[in-house]
Design a protein around this motif. Structure first.
Motif, short mmCIF file in Angstrom:
data_model
loop_
_atom_site.label_atom_id
_atom_site.label_comp_id
_atom_site.label_asym_id
_atom_site.label_seq_id
_atom_site.Cartn_x
_atom_site.Cartn_y
_atom_site.Cartn_z
N PRO A 147 0.80 -1.23 0.00
CA PRO A 147 0.00 0.00 0.00
C PRO A 147 0.83 1.28 0.00
N CYS A 198 -1.61 4.49 7.08
CA CYS A 198 -1.69 3.38 6.10
C CYS A 198 -1.19 2.08 6.72
N THR A 208 -3.48 -1.19 7.29
CA THR A 208 -3.10 -2.43 6.61
C THR A 208 -2.88 -3.56 7.61
#
Length: 638
Positions: free
Chosen positions: A325, A410, A414
């Motif tokens: 990501p 992020c 994740t």
């Protein structure tokens, strides 16, 4: 040097001990080798790799013998009633990795050839990441390690599939360089690599690679701004010409294959309108998080009867999902475009592999795709994830102060998603959703694998969190922590996949037996027929000079259709597929086919297998041992 060291460590059990890289110990479960089993042997180290023993090892030995005799192995007269050898493609006579064995046909070369395969794969991925994707050394190392030691290459390592698979990064590397600045050398490089995919020995995979590389070529043209029709057509024409030249260079392999394929069991069967194609049920997608989610044949605990480990596994390291990501947060627009392309490719191939609505029927409507084993596109999923992870590492290194918070958010999202979806879903829905048996050991294996995955997710997440925390205050510590990522990935993949390809002591590799010694002493031209799993198909080719046996059985992925039709007249229970075995030996055709001996295991009920009816002349009862008297070649005896 680092990649070479990693590959050497991966193969250390064979390189250090001098054992041969082979699954041939599975022969000890069958006659005539059953009585030769070494002390303590109970079960094969990996029975899933049977094709390597029934096809690829014997084919290498046969090709080497013919080449040393000074002839090209166009034909195999030893199995079935003879069959094309070079044209079956999987014999891979022209693939360079096999040439070392042909020069020195000894089992010690198995690990050398395998070492070259994985090192070539790692080097190609590293160059692609560094020179085309343009990431740093640590990101490129992540990509190289995940590709070389991921599921696809390691489980198929001793098959011809791996020969073709390892060329994917090289195809992309050559494509990007050619389209960026066309030249004669770059044109020739792509042509040679494209030709090698066809010499590799697996036409389905070669076709998959061509399609995926074609998509990458279109992306490269768009990324370079070739939006004008003329420039776009010119660039695509140059790439297509180079690829087609590769097909022409491989014509000596391709043309015989095309002729054989038209008369093969495989193509005729897949051309049937009732053929549904190949894909994987969605539950196998979770092997991307836990490699042994359904057991492992090395531990003799694979429990899913509908799939084998080679086909269902898709593990390239859970660390890739933590890093991928970050690729979308790269500062450079070009890298973000590459990331978006790779994500689109992952979604597309995932839809084909796991049979998504719309995606699967649309993609398989492309020419020839309906006939292929499309579940093996899992290779592309792992390949693209590896490049995304490399981009993620680069984004992490280059991120400015304003991006650190976004990267942290992020990472947190994740990590929680992986724990929730990757670990939590299969843990909660093991029995109804994944059909996991409720009794141990399957349930324990299932839970242990998920705990392992959770541990790796948390370890990777903590390392990345540490990099984000210390990258400004203590940059050296952050760099050191970042260097732990390739080590963690290699340790993960080494533990998951290194034991998968077993080793065997040289004296136990296709050892001589009383039966093979007896057959070697016989003179004249004759064939055998085997029932009850004796002298498994194609094993008569391994060390042919010692055995000297021609057999009605055989194993060929294509399989001559005419011979399959004949087999059904000999044995109604035979499937007539590419694997030819027999359950009976009573047909009068056997005498016509010059069968001298019917081979059956000790203790078998001969009447059940109709072996007694195979006797010619006036002899009654089974005849065991040396054939004497007036019984000449052309008569069949037990």
């Amino acid at each position: 040097m680092g990649l070479a060291l990693a590959v050497t460590l991966f193969f250390s059990p064979a390189l250090i001990t001098g054992r041969w890289l082979s699954a041939a110990d599975l022969l000890f479960g069958f006659y005539p080798w059953h009585t030769q089993a070494p002390a303590g042997w109970t079960v094969a180290q990996n029975g899933t790799l049977s094709d390597t023993v029934l096809a690829f090892d014997p084919w290498l030995a046969y090709a080497a013998r013919r080449l040393h005799e000074g002839s090209l192995p166009l034909w195999n007269p030893q199995d079935m009633l003879g069959a094309p050898f070079l044209a079956n493609m999987q014999s891979a006579v022209f693939f360079p990795a096999n040439w070392l064995y042909f020069l020195w046909p000894d089992g010690a070369m198995f690990v050398v050839c395998a070492w070259l395969k994985l090192f070539s794969a790692a080097l190609g991925m590293y160059l692609l990441a560094r020179q085309v994707v343009q990431v740093g050394p640590k990101g490129a190392a992540i990509a190289a390690l995940s590709f070389a030691f991921g599921a696809s290459l390691t489980v198929w390592l001793l098959y011809s599939l791996a020969n073709a698979m390892l060329l994917l990064p090289w195809l992309w590397w050559a494509t990007a360089r050619l389209l960026a600045r066309p030249s004669g050398r770059r044109f020739a490089a792509l042509s040679v690599i494209a030709g090698l995919t066809l010499f590799a020995g697996h036409p389905e995979t070669a076709y998959h690679l061509a399609l995926v590389t074609g998509l990458f070529a279109l992306f490269c043209l768009w990324d370079q701004g070739a939006l004008r029709i003329g420039a776009f057509v010119q660039g695509l024409g140059v790439w297509s010409a180079a690829y087609l030249l590769g097909v022409v260079l491989a014509a000596i392999q391709v043309l015989p294959f095309l002729e054989y394929a038209q008369q093969s069991v495989a193509l005729i069967g897949r051309a049937n309108p009732a053929f549904q194609g190949f894909w994987l049920p969605g539950k196998y997608a979770w092997t991307m998080v836990s490699p042994d989610l359904f057991g492992n044949p090395v531990s003799n605990n694979w429990w899913d009867p509908n799939m084998n480990y080679n086909e269902g596994n898709n593990y390239n390291g859970v660390l890739l999902f933590l890093l991928a990501p970050f690729a979308l947060l790269a500062q450079d627009k070009r890298r973000r475009r590459i990331a978006l392309f790779l994500i689109a490719l992952v979604l597309l191939t995932t839809g084909v592999v796991y049979h998504w609505p719309i995606v699967y029927p649309v993609v398989t409507a492309l020419p020839l795709m309906r006939f292929g084993a499309n579940q093996r596109l899992v290779l592309v999923i792992g390949f693209a994830l590896g490049l995304l992870a490399a981009l993620g590492v680069h984004a992490l290194v280059e991120a400015g102060r304003n991006l650190v918070r976004r990267l942290a958010v992020c990472l947190l999202f994740t990590t929680l998603a992986l724990l929730g979806i990757g670990v939590g879903v299969p843990w909660l829905f093991a029995h109804p959703g994944f059909q996991v048996p409720s009794q141990p050991p399957p349930l324990e294996i299932w839970q242990t694998g998920l705990i392992r995955a959770a541990g790796l997710i948390l370890a990777g997440g903590l390392i990345l969190a540490g990099v984000l925390v210390f990258r400004r205050r203590r940059p050296r510590l952050a760099v050191g922590m970042l260097g732990l990522l390739p080590l963690l990935l290699f340790a993960d993949l080494w533990q998951a996949h290194s034991p998968y390809n077993p080793t065997i002591s040289p004296q136990n590799y296709f050892p001589a037996t009383p039966l093979t010694d007896f057959l070697k002493q016989q003179t004249g031209i004759f064939r055998t027929i085997c029932v009850g799993g004796v002298l498994l198909p194609n094993t008569n080719l391994a060390y042919h000079l010692a055995y000297g046996v021609d057999d009605l059985g055989g194993y060929d992925a294509l399989g001559p259709q005419l011979y399959s039709n004949l087999v059904r007249h000999i044995d109604l229970q035979s499937t007539g597929s590419g694997l030819i075995t027999f359950t009976t030996a009573q047909s009068p055709l056997l005498n016509l086919l010059n069968v001298r001996y019917a081979l059956a295991p000790p203790g078998i009920d001969l009447s059940t297998h109709n072996v007694l009816d195979a006797h010619q002349e006036t002899i009654s009862g089974p005849v065991v041992g040396k054939i004497q008297g007036r019984n000449q070649p052309g008569q069949t005896f037990v």
